[in-house]
Enzyme design. Sequence first.
Site, PDB file in Angstrom:
ATOM      1  N   SER A  81       0.846  -1.195   0.000  1.00 19.94           N
ATOM      2  CA  SER A  81       0.000   0.000   0.000  1.00 19.94           C
ATOM      3  C   SER A  81       0.887   1.252   0.000  1.00 19.94           C
ATOM      4  O   SER A  81       1.969   1.232   0.588  1.00 19.94           O
ATOM      5  CB  SER A  81      -0.840  -0.048   1.279  1.00 19.94           C
ATOM      6  N   PRO A  82       0.429   2.335  -0.631  1.00 17.10           N
ATOM      7  CA  PRO A  82       1.253   3.549  -0.612  1.00 17.10           C
ATOM      8  C   PRO A  82       1.493   4.045   0.810  1.00 17.10           C
ATOM      9  O   PRO A  82       0.568   4.070   1.621  1.00 17.10           O
ATOM     10  CB  PRO A  82       0.414   4.556  -1.407  1.00 17.10           C
ATOM     11  N   CYS A 139       3.562   7.234   2.808  1.00 14.42           N
ATOM     12  CA  CYS A 139       4.400   8.433   2.896  1.00 14.42           C
ATOM     13  C   CYS A 139       5.643   8.118   3.725  1.00 14.42           C
ATOM     14  O   CYS A 139       5.534   7.533   4.805  1.00 14.42           O
ATOM     15  CB  CYS A 139       3.666   9.555   3.623  1.00 14.42           C
ATOM     16  N   ALA A 166       1.860   8.676  -1.666  1.00 15.62           N
ATOM     17  CA  ALA A 166       1.149   9.857  -2.161  1.00 15.62           C
ATOM     18  C   ALA A 166       2.180  10.870  -2.683  1.00 15.62           C
ATOM     19  O   ALA A 166       3.026  11.354  -1.934  1.00 15.62           O
ATOM     20  CB  ALA A 166       0.336  10.476  -1.034  1.00 15.62           C
ATOM     21  N   TYR A 183      -8.152  13.883   1.743  1.00 13.38           N
ATOM     22  CA  TYR A 183      -7.313  14.794   0.953  1.00 13.38           C
ATOM     23  C   TYR A 183      -8.172  15.484  -0.117  1.00 13.38           C
ATOM     24  O   TYR A 183      -9.391  15.293  -0.156  1.00 13.38           O
ATOM     25  CB  TYR A 183      -6.104  14.042   0.385  1.00 13.38           C
ATOM     26  N   LEU A 189      -5.336  -3.711   8.108  1.00  8.51           N
ATOM     27  CA  LEU A 189      -5.222  -4.823   9.056  1.00  8.51           C
ATOM     28  C   LEU A 189      -5.463  -6.168   8.361  1.00  8.51           C
ATOM     29  O   LEU A 189      -6.260  -6.983   8.819  1.00  8.51           O
ATOM     30  CB  LEU A 189      -6.180  -4.610  10.235  1.00  8.51           C
TER      31      LEU A 189
HETATM   32  C1  LIG Z   1       3.600   5.242   7.395  1.00  5.84           C
HETATM   33  C2  LIG Z   1       2.313   5.276   6.627  1.00  5.84           C
HETATM   34  C3  LIG Z   1       2.168   6.116   5.543  1.00  5.84           C
HETATM   35  C4  LIG Z   1       0.990   6.118   4.780  1.00  5.84           C
HETATM   36  N1  LIG Z   1       0.908   6.875   3.651  1.00  5.84           N
HETATM   37  C5  LIG Z   1      -0.144   6.725   2.810  1.00  5.84           C
HETATM   38  C6  LIG Z   1      -0.152   7.305   1.529  1.00  5.84           C
HETATM   39  O1  LIG Z   1       0.829   7.919   1.092  1.00  5.84           O
HETATM   40  N2  LIG Z   1      -1.263   7.149   0.774  1.00  5.84           N
HETATM   41  C7  LIG Z   1      -2.348   6.416   1.197  1.00  5.84           C
HETATM   42  O2  LIG Z   1      -3.333   6.316   0.474  1.00  5.84           O
HETATM   43  N3  LIG Z   1      -2.337   5.825   2.405  1.00  5.84           N
HETATM   44  C8  LIG Z   1      -1.261   5.936   3.198  1.00  5.84           C
HETATM   45  N4  LIG Z   1      -1.217   5.251   4.373  1.00  5.84           N
HETATM   46  C9  LIG Z   1      -2.322   4.325   4.690  1.00  5.84           C
HETATM   47  C10 LIG Z   1      -1.945   2.904   4.233  1.00  5.84           C
HETATM   48  O3  LIG Z   1      -1.729   2.849   2.837  1.00  5.84           O
HETATM   49  C11 LIG Z   1      -3.019   1.888   4.624  1.00  5.84           C
HETATM   50  O4  LIG Z   1      -4.211   2.195   3.943  1.00  5.84           O
HETATM   51  C12 LIG Z   1      -3.284   1.872   6.139  1.00  5.84           C
HETATM   52  O5  LIG Z   1      -2.070   1.948   6.862  1.00  5.84           O
HETATM   53  C13 LIG Z   1      -4.028   0.606   6.560  1.00  5.84           C
HETATM   54  O6  LIG Z   1      -3.290  -0.534   6.172  1.00  5.84           O
HETATM   55  P1  LIG Z   1      -2.384  -1.412   7.224  1.00  5.84           P
HETATM   56  O7  LIG Z   1      -3.317  -1.850   8.333  1.00  5.84           O
HETATM   57  O8  LIG Z   1      -1.887  -2.548   6.383  1.00  5.84           O
HETATM   58  O9  LIG Z   1      -1.289  -0.531   7.732  1.00  5.84           O
HETATM   59  C14 LIG Z   1      -0.078   5.274   5.164  1.00  5.84           C
HETATM   60  C15 LIG Z   1       0.068   4.450   6.291  1.00  5.84           C
HETATM   61  C16 LIG Z   1       1.246   4.417   6.994  1.00  5.84           C
HETATM   62  C17 LIG Z   1       1.387   3.461   8.162  1.00  5.84           C
END
Ligand SMILES: Cc1cc2nc3c(=O)[nH]c(=O)nc-3n(C[C@H](O)[C@H](O)[C@H](O)COP(=O)(O)O)c2cc1C
Length: 370
Positions: free
Chosen positions: A22-23, A25, A57, A185, A303
């Site tokens: 997943s993207p 930052c 992003a 956003y 998750l």
């Molecule tokens: C460090 C960090 C940076 C993130 N940056 C972005 C981003 O650039 N674009 C986006 O759509 N979501 C961003 N997210 C959200 C994640 O892509 C994801 O949707 C969210 O963390 C839930 O997934 P997970 O439970 O696998 O962490 C970010 C999450 C984390 C932890």
Amino acid sequence: MSDLFSPLTLRGLTLRNRTVVSPMCQYSAQMGLANDWHLVHLGRFAIGGFGLVIVEATGVEARGRISYGCLGLWSDAQIEPLKRVVDFVHSQGAAIGIQLAHAGRKASSQLPFLPKPNAEDKARHSYEEWTPVAPSAVPHDARSKVPHALSIEEIADIREAFVNAAIRAERAGFDLVELHFAHGYLVNQFLSPLANKRDDIYGGSRENRMRLALEIAEAVRRVWPEDKPLFARISTQDWHPDGWQVEDSIVLAGELEARGLDLIDCSSGGFAEGKVVPGPAYQVPFAEAVRKGANIRTMTVGLMGDPDDAEKAISEEKADLVALARPALDDPNWPVRTMTAAGLKPEAYALHAKQAGYAVRGLHAALDSD
Ligand SMILES: Cc1cc2nc3c(=O)[nH]c(=O)nc-3n(C[C@H](O)[C@H](O)[C@H](O)COP(=O)(O)O)c2cc1C
């Protein structure tokens, strides 16, 4: 057999499996330029066996970055450092996409790991601060800057900025673009009645609030190569009774599908007023609702680190791809380790980078677990 580790073809692109990074930052760029951090961070996921890696992003204009440390693709100088990442990820057999974004009123924020930069920090990190823009002059929360409300002409400029960034993404060699319409956003601010208080053609009815998203999708699809997929990440709901709901997302997804989008990445939330209730695999039902309601492929995220949850989301046809963010940071080898744990050892050794696969096979043989 594993459905999670089966390939998926989207237009001219075949992903080797359904696991996606997943993207995320990284707040580690200066002047929007990628550097060694981005190469190693993203490259490691390709080594670990993910099918698709999506770059964080990336601001389509400088004031559209979440922070001064975010990547950008508003200038030609930003193409080459990203191409280096693209080429490496391709060399490892993974595909790579980029999330094109505009943060709107959530722009110009501080870095999570450097909330109060001092003068020395500011000099070292090329600190920048600016007035953000939004559909309406309403701040995200009490601590946020009051944004400038965009004029109709300024909205058109932002749409063009997405188009120009997509053209640069193609020059960098990306396999796909994901349009960031989620997480509160800019485009999400237009979609949601919580942030959009306009009374012109971009505000009021759902049709008007969807206008910018659909214009961007249509304009980017026109310049993005026919054989390359185009995704959008949406917040399927705001988690607020007066906000955007899953039913709205099904309508939006249908309109995006009609404009040539290939997959909807189904997240949720992003507004201060919303109260998100997370839990294991909690966003799978949203991906399923959009997939069935709008007849378009979906990606689920949030998750999803339990391999059983990930496998089930695919095998039960609730989503077509599974994205991991924090579990991937925690274990960049998640795909190869998951395959090994599922008893798919020869496949896991083959998915490893060639420099690692034979050695890991030797490790398992030495432990007599092969
Ligand atoms: C460090 C960090 C940076 C993130 N940056 C972005 C981003 O650039 N674009 C986006 O759509 N979501 C961003 N997210 C959200 C994640 O892509 C994801 O949707 C969210 O963390 C839930 O997934 P997970 O439970 O696998 O962490 C970010 C999450 C984390 C932890």
